[in-house]
Design a protein around this motif. Sequence first.
Motif, PDB file in Angstrom:
ATOM      1  N   ALA A 115       0.835  -1.205   0.000  1.00 37.08           N
ATOM      2  CA  ALA A 115       0.000   0.000   0.000  1.00 37.08           C
ATOM      3  C   ALA A 115       0.867   1.252   0.000  1.00 37.08           C
ATOM      4  O   ALA A 115       0.582   2.229  -0.714  1.00 37.08           O
ATOM      5  CB  ALA A 115      -0.918  -0.009   1.220  1.00 37.08           C
ATOM      6  N   HIS A 116       1.928   1.235   0.784  1.00 35.43           N
ATOM      7  CA  HIS A 116       2.825   2.389   0.841  1.00 35.43           C
ATOM      8  C   HIS A 116       3.474   2.634  -0.519  1.00 35.43           C
ATOM      9  O   HIS A 116       3.603   3.791  -0.954  1.00 35.43           O
ATOM     10  CB  HIS A 116       3.892   2.158   1.909  1.00 35.43           C
ATOM     11  CG  HIS A 116       4.840   3.303   2.074  1.00 35.43           C
ATOM     12  ND1 HIS A 116       4.457   4.531   2.562  1.00 35.43           N
ATOM     13  CD2 HIS A 116       6.169   3.405   1.780  1.00 35.43           C
ATOM     14  CE1 HIS A 116       5.508   5.349   2.576  1.00 35.43           C
ATOM     15  NE2 HIS A 116       6.546   4.686   2.109  1.00 35.43           N
ATOM     16  N   LEU A 117       3.859   1.577  -1.216  1.00 31.80           N
ATOM     17  CA  LEU A 117       4.489   1.728  -2.524  1.00 31.80           C
ATOM     18  C   LEU A 117       3.499   2.248  -3.563  1.00 31.80           C
ATOM     19  O   LEU A 117       3.859   3.063  -4.426  1.00 31.80           O
ATOM     20  CB  LEU A 117       5.099   0.404  -2.975  1.00 31.80           C
ATOM     21  CG  LEU A 117       5.879   0.424  -4.295  1.00 31.80           C
ATOM     22  CD1 LEU A 117       6.934   1.525  -4.305  1.00 31.80           C
ATOM     23  CD2 LEU A 117       6.519  -0.940  -4.556  1.00 31.80           C
ATOM     24  N   VAL A 118       2.246   1.799  -3.491  1.00 31.25           N
ATOM     25  CA  VAL A 118       1.211   2.346  -4.380  1.00 31.25           C
ATOM     26  C   VAL A 118       1.098   3.852  -4.191  1.00 31.25           C
ATOM     27  O   VAL A 118       1.097   4.627  -5.156  1.00 31.25           O
ATOM     28  CB  VAL A 118      -0.157   1.679  -4.107  1.00 31.25           C
ATOM     29  CG1 VAL A 118      -1.275   2.390  -4.880  1.00 31.25           C
ATOM     30  CG2 VAL A 118      -0.137   0.211  -4.497  1.00 31.25           C
ATOM     31  N   ALA A 119       1.018   4.285  -2.937  1.00 31.25           N
ATOM     32  CA  ALA A 119       0.907   5.704  -2.631  1.00 31.25           C
ATOM     33  C   ALA A 119       2.161   6.463  -3.039  1.00 31.25           C
ATOM     34  O   ALA A 119       2.081   7.549  -3.638  1.00 31.25           O
ATOM     35  CB  ALA A 119       0.635   5.896  -1.140  1.00 31.25           C
ATOM     36  N   GLU A 120       3.327   5.907  -2.764  1.00 29.78           N
ATOM     37  CA  GLU A 120       4.581   6.588  -3.084  1.00 29.78           C
ATOM     38  C   GLU A 120       4.781   6.753  -4.586  1.00 29.78           C
ATOM     39  O   GLU A 120       5.355   7.748  -5.044  1.00 29.78           O
ATOM     40  CB  GLU A 120       5.759   5.838  -2.465  1.00 29.78           C
ATOM     41  CG  GLU A 120       5.906   6.067  -0.964  1.00 29.78           C
ATOM     42  CD  GLU A 120       6.119   7.535  -0.644  1.00 29.78           C
ATOM     43  OE1 GLU A 120       7.081   8.130  -1.167  1.00 29.78           O
ATOM     44  OE2 GLU A 120       5.306   8.104   0.119  1.00 29.78           O
ATOM     45  N   ASN A 121       4.335   5.779  -5.370  1.00 34.47           N
ATOM     46  CA  ASN A 121       4.391   5.927  -6.824  1.00 34.47           C
ATOM     47  C   ASN A 121       3.590   7.148  -7.271  1.00 34.47           C
ATOM     48  O   ASN A 121       4.056   7.947  -8.086  1.00 34.47           O
ATOM     49  CB  ASN A 121       3.863   4.668  -7.514  1.00 34.47           C
ATOM     50  CG  ASN A 121       4.950   3.686  -7.860  1.00 34.47           C
ATOM     51  OD1 ASN A 121       5.885   4.009  -8.590  1.00 34.47           O
ATOM     52  ND2 ASN A 121       4.856   2.477  -7.333  1.00 34.47           N
ATOM     53  N   MET A 122       2.377   7.284  -6.728  1.00 36.57           N
ATOM     54  CA  MET A 122       1.520   8.406  -7.103  1.00 36.57           C
ATOM     55  C   MET A 122       2.103   9.730  -6.606  1.00 36.57           C
ATOM     56  O   MET A 122       2.154  10.725  -7.350  1.00 36.57           O
ATOM     57  CB  MET A 122       0.119   8.202  -6.532  1.00 36.57           C
ATOM     58  CG  MET A 122      -0.919   9.224  -6.996  1.00 36.57           C
ATOM     59  SD  MET A 122      -1.268   9.142  -8.782  1.00 36.57           S
ATOM     60  CE  MET A 122      -2.133   7.572  -8.886  1.00 36.57           C
ATOM     61  N   LEU A 123       2.563   9.760  -5.368  1.00 31.36           N
ATOM     62  CA  LEU A 123       3.069  11.000  -4.783  1.00 31.36           C
ATOM     63  C   LEU A 123       4.376  11.439  -5.445  1.00 31.36           C
ATOM     64  O   LEU A 123       4.590  12.633  -5.679  1.00 31.36           O
ATOM     65  CB  LEU A 123       3.272  10.814  -3.280  1.00 31.36           C
ATOM     66  CG  LEU A 123       1.998  10.580  -2.462  1.00 31.36           C
ATOM     67  CD1 LEU A 123       2.341  10.244  -1.022  1.00 31.36           C
ATOM     68  CD2 LEU A 123       1.074  11.790  -2.527  1.00 31.36           C
ATOM     69  N   SER A 124       5.254  10.488  -5.746  1.00 38.15           N
ATOM     70  CA  SER A 124       6.510  10.819  -6.407  1.00 38.15           C
ATOM     71  C   SER A 124       6.253  11.392  -7.790  1.00 38.15           C
ATOM     72  O   SER A 124       6.875  12.386  -8.191  1.00 38.15           O
ATOM     73  CB  SER A 124       7.394   9.568  -6.504  1.00 38.15           C
ATOM     74  OG  SER A 124       8.591   9.849  -7.191  1.00 38.15           O
ATOM     75  N   TYR A 125       5.312  10.782  -8.510  1.00 39.74           N
ATOM     76  CA  TYR A 125       4.987  11.279  -9.839  1.00 39.74           C
ATOM     77  C   TYR A 125       4.377  12.681  -9.758  1.00 39.74           C
ATOM     78  O   TYR A 125       4.765  13.584 -10.518  1.00 39.74           O
ATOM     79  CB  TYR A 125       4.012  10.329 -10.538  1.00 39.74           C
ATOM     80  CG  TYR A 125       3.709  10.763 -11.953  1.00 39.74           C
ATOM     81  CD1 TYR A 125       4.457  10.272 -13.014  1.00 39.74           C
ATOM     82  CD2 TYR A 125       2.701  11.687 -12.228  1.00 39.74           C
ATOM     83  CE1 TYR A 125       4.211  10.689 -14.308  1.00 39.74           C
ATOM     84  CE2 TYR A 125       2.453  12.109 -13.517  1.00 39.74           C
ATOM     85  CZ  TYR A 125       3.208  11.607 -14.562  1.00 39.74           C
ATOM     86  OH  TYR A 125       2.965  12.033 -15.841  1.00 39.74           O
TER      87      TYR A 125
ATOM     88  N   GLY B 294       6.702  15.496  -9.461  1.00 39.69           N
ATOM     89  CA  GLY B 294       7.610  15.726 -10.573  1.00 39.69           C
ATOM     90  C   GLY B 294       8.879  14.898 -10.540  1.00 39.69           C
ATOM     91  O   GLY B 294       9.810  15.137 -11.308  1.00 39.69           O
ATOM     92  N   LYS B 295       8.930  13.896  -9.659  1.00 37.82           N
ATOM     93  CA  LYS B 295      10.125  13.066  -9.530  1.00 37.82           C
ATOM     94  C   LYS B 295      10.040  11.781 -10.343  1.00 37.82           C
ATOM     95  O   LYS B 295      11.011  11.017 -10.394  1.00 37.82           O
ATOM     96  CB  LYS B 295      10.343  12.713  -8.053  1.00 37.82           C
ATOM     97  CG  LYS B 295      10.533  13.923  -7.159  1.00 37.82           C
ATOM     98  CD  LYS B 295      10.638  13.495  -5.702  1.00 37.82           C
ATOM     99  CE  LYS B 295      10.746  14.695  -4.767  1.00 37.82           C
ATOM    100  NZ  LYS B 295      10.805  14.279  -3.341  1.00 37.82           N
ATOM    101  N   GLY B 296       8.892  11.538 -10.956  1.00 39.68           N
ATOM    102  CA  GLY B 296       8.716  10.318 -11.722  1.00 39.68           C
ATOM    103  C   GLY B 296       8.262   9.157 -10.874  1.00 39.68           C
ATOM    104  O   GLY B 296       8.358   9.204  -9.637  1.00 39.68           O
TER     105      GLY B 296
END
Length: 325
Positions: free
Chosen positions: A293-303, A306-308
Motif C-alpha cells: 500500500a505504501h508503494l502504491v501511494a509513493e508511486n503516485m506522490l513521487s509522480y 515531478g520526480k517520476g
Amino acid sequence: MFEVLMPAALSNPLVAQEVGAKLTLHKLWETPDADAALKELAPRIRGILAGAPGHRRVGGEFLGQFPNLEIVSSFGVGYDHIDAKWAAAHGVVVTNTPDVLNEEVADTAMGLLLSTLRQLPQAERYLRAGKWQQANFPLSDSLQGRTMGILGLGRIGKAIARRAEAFGVKIAYHGRSRQPDVPYPYYATVLEMAAAVDILMVIAPGGPSTKHLVDAAVLRALGPRGVLINVARGSLVDEDALVAALQKGEIMSAGLDVFAHEPQVPQALLDMDHVVLLPHVGSASHRTRDAMAHLVAENMLSYAAGKGPLTPVAETPWPRLEKAD
C-alpha cells in the motif's frame, strides 16, 4: 492541482490515507451517482489508484474517459487487469508493487508445497475429527529427492528457488529466455521441463500470452508423481485439464492459491481431498500488504511531485512517451 481517482475502495486503507493527505483524492464509490461524477471529474483526473487483479478491469475503454490521465498506480505485482499496452500507446505510465512481496509469496509457495506433499491440512482435519484415536494418519509423500521446475524465474521465482534449495530440492526453470549467471538447468519449453521434474511451480505473469501455458499435455508430462503448485495467476493453468488430470491420476496432487475465476472455485476441486486450496493469500500478511500500500501511494506522490514513478512496469518505462493522437 493533481487530482486522483480511486474507482473502488482498496483493501488496505493506507493508500487512501497517504495519497489523500497530499493530493486531491476522489473516492468514486462514495458518490451517489458514479456515472455523473465520472463525467464531471474526468477532465481533471491525472492519476488513478487501481486495485489488485480481480478488483476491477482497468481497460482502454475505462482509461479513455480521462483525457488528461498520466499515471495508474496499481496494488500488486501482477497487472494483467490493466491494459498496459493501451496506456503505453497513450502516454500513461502504469506502476505496480514489485519486490516488497517477494519473500512473503515465496514463503507461501513453500508452505503450500509442503502442505500438499505432506498432506498437513488433511492430517489436521483427521485429528480434529477424532480419527487419530482409531488409527494413525496414513503415510504421506515426501519433498526429499524431488526436482522442482519453476515456470517464471523472476524475483519471486528466485526467492522460491533459494528456499527449495535449502530443503535439498533440485531446481530447473523455464522462461522466455535463458538467464545469464543462473546455475539451474534451463528448458526451452514448459513441456520439456515438465517431463524432467516432479514439482511444477507456477510463478509467471498472467495475461493473454501465458493463458493455459500449463495444459493437458504439460500435466501428462509431469506424471503420476507430479505435483502442481500455482501461486501466480489462475489463467496460466487450464483448470478443466487440471481437474481431469487429478481425477485420472495423471498427476498426484496440486496446491493452488489462485484460480481461473476467483473467488469461484470449481466444485470438482473442492470435492477432492488430495489437493490443497488457499483463497489467494500469497502476500496476505499485515506487514507485506502495508508495504504494498505504501508503494502504491509513493508511486503516485513521487509522480505528482515531478520526480517520476518509482516502479513503472515494462510496457510503460520512464520517461513516458508522448500521448498518441
